[in-house]
Design an enzyme around this catalytic site. Sequence first.
Site, PDB file in Angstrom:
ATOM      1  N   ASP A 171      46.220  58.117 -15.702  1.00  0.00           N
ATOM      2  CA  ASP A 171      46.607  56.947 -14.908  1.00  0.00           C
ATOM      3  C   ASP A 171      45.584  56.806 -13.783  1.00  0.00           C
ATOM      4  O   ASP A 171      45.902  56.958 -12.603  1.00  0.00           O
ATOM      5  CB  ASP A 171      48.026  57.123 -14.353  1.00  0.00           C
ATOM      6  CG  ASP A 171      48.508  55.888 -13.608  1.00  0.00           C
ATOM      7  OD1 ASP A 171      47.841  54.831 -13.695  1.00  0.00           O
ATOM      8  OD2 ASP A 171      49.531  55.975 -12.912  1.00  0.00           O
ATOM      9  N   ILE A 172      44.361  56.542 -14.172  1.00  0.00           N
ATOM     10  CA  ILE A 172      43.254  56.467 -13.227  1.00  0.00           C
ATOM     11  C   ILE A 172      43.166  55.036 -12.698  1.00  0.00           C
ATOM     12  O   ILE A 172      42.890  54.094 -13.454  1.00  0.00           O
ATOM     13  CB  ILE A 172      41.925  56.872 -13.889  1.00  0.00           C
ATOM     14  CG1 ILE A 172      42.093  58.215 -14.618  1.00  0.00           C
ATOM     15  CG2 ILE A 172      40.820  56.928 -12.863  1.00  0.00           C
ATOM     16  CD1 ILE A 172      42.571  59.357 -13.753  1.00  0.00           C
ATOM     17  N   GLU A 173      43.410  54.845 -11.418  1.00  0.00           N
ATOM     18  CA  GLU A 173      43.485  53.508 -10.844  1.00  0.00           C
ATOM     19  C   GLU A 173      42.406  53.251  -9.799  1.00  0.00           C
ATOM     20  O   GLU A 173      42.464  52.255  -9.068  1.00  0.00           O
ATOM     21  CB  GLU A 173      44.877  53.272 -10.253  1.00  0.00           C
ATOM     22  CG  GLU A 173      45.981  53.437 -11.296  1.00  0.00           C
ATOM     23  CD  GLU A 173      47.358  53.039 -10.786  1.00  0.00           C
ATOM     24  OE1 GLU A 173      47.418  52.256  -9.818  1.00  0.00           O
ATOM     25  OE2 GLU A 173      48.357  53.507 -11.363  1.00  0.00           O
ATOM     26  N   GLY A 174      41.410  54.133  -9.748  1.00  0.00           N
ATOM     27  CA  GLY A 174      40.311  53.930  -8.822  1.00  0.00           C
ATOM     28  C   GLY A 174      39.050  54.602  -9.328  1.00  0.00           C
ATOM     29  O   GLY A 174      39.096  55.513 -10.155  1.00  0.00           O
TER      30      GLY A 174
END
Length: 535
Positions: A171-174
């Site tokens: 869940d990589i959001e950056g």
Amino acid sequence: MWSLLLASLLLTLCGLTVSAYDNSRYDNVVVYWGQNSYGAGHSDTANYQKSLAYYCDDNSIDVFPVAFLHVFFGPGGLPSMNLANSCNPTDNSTFPGSTLPNCSSLASDIATCQSKGKIVTLSMGGATGAVGFSSDSQASAFGQLIWDLFLGGKSSTRPFGSAVLDGIDLDIEGGTSAYYATFVEKIRSLGAASGKKYYFTAAPQCVYPDAALGTVLNAVAFDAVYVQFYNNYCGLQNFGQASNWNFGIWDNWARSLSKNKNTKVYVGAPASSSAAGGGYVDINTLTSIATQMRKSFPSFGGVMMWDASQAYANNRFDRAVKNALVAAGGTGFTYPACSPPAYAAGRQYSGGAQVSYGGYIWQAKWSASSQPEHNPSGEWSASASFSPLCSQCMRRYFNYHIHLYDDHDDRYDDHDDHDNHHEYTHPDAWGLLSRGSRMVEYYHLRWERSGRLQVVTIFGQQAGGPLETPLEASAAGVWVDNGQCTSSRRTANAPTAAGKGSTGTPEQPSSDGIIASLADALLDRRHRIIFAREP
């Protein structure tokens, strides 16, 4: 380990049947656990996050990503994670010289959920995660570390003790997804050697391509993507708007571009109005959307929710969704009818118009004239897929070419430098099947003999390029029934014999060959492909 054995024994003694998790189903429900999302905005502690085992009491939830391991490289060279009121570096002890909490009390909960046929994975990242890699070597070493700490490896600093998680979720959001492929492949290689099935999933934003995960999604195989259809213009609140809703482009990615053509795509949803900044829809709307996607796209896998505390506080949102998915059917897929007219080049279409093209039913976002394509900035949005074996659709889209291959028979040798074959195109090849329907694009048949083993392979090519999902008969292949195209079925006899350079039609396989009637394989009848050697 003993807790897992005890849980399994109790289930056996009670006469309960536990079904193992099946990633190929269409009715799976994924719910994130670990962040006590409800508690972040409410004061009634009765609805705060409970233990993981509490949420495994029934069959509503199939997958629990434990969220989050939010720091990759913390003090002491170890990662860190924060599971809110369940386990965190402040309220729980940490391993010496690190901020990695000792959450070994969760080992029995994990074992309990796994014993009930559910999988528990480690979700990495989150909205505020300090994550990322600077090199392939760093990513590979971190893959080994995660394997040792949470999966099938060994370490003195295992946060969940003896519990072995079932995979990882990104869940990589950056930042970017640079070197994440190396990280995933390292774990995959370790898992392959262990004999245990490990799952690899990701949670991209619905905006395509995902800014942070786009690169790794295309580089390595994933079992599923939990697309976040919230907090974005492409969220659930805009379902039905061709210019916004884009499940179709994710279906095309899963079946055409991803490394694993069986990747499942989930509709990610907030489990209550307080679970996200935008995109929440009521239960009736969500179940309607999910059911429609299940019936429209073969990549659909189920619904993902954020998060467990919110779902339970919202009148068991998870259970209502599960019931709707089960009612829609957990196995099998019937393609929608390809009823809209075929796309016609040079024609101007008004916004909202529907056409059939390239295996999809398309809706114009606005005034459109270009050829439909899976382009997020394009004029069309795919609203459903249809079967390229549907005779009604083939009549609109495909012309048939018949190729005769033989690597060992000089009768068909064209003396080229490639895979000795004779190519023959019948001037009315489609007419062999439907007796005169118009020929528009391409569809290929390949008759192939390898020694005395006769093979027929069916595969397709559009005028603009290969089909997203080539159709190939195999020893285990089963042609699916394509439902509503029944009225368009045609019968035909298979072609007759032709030798090298002949102007006739290629030879029909003998009765002990793989198929008795070419039409039966091409049209929408259920058929098992059988390979048989000549006597």
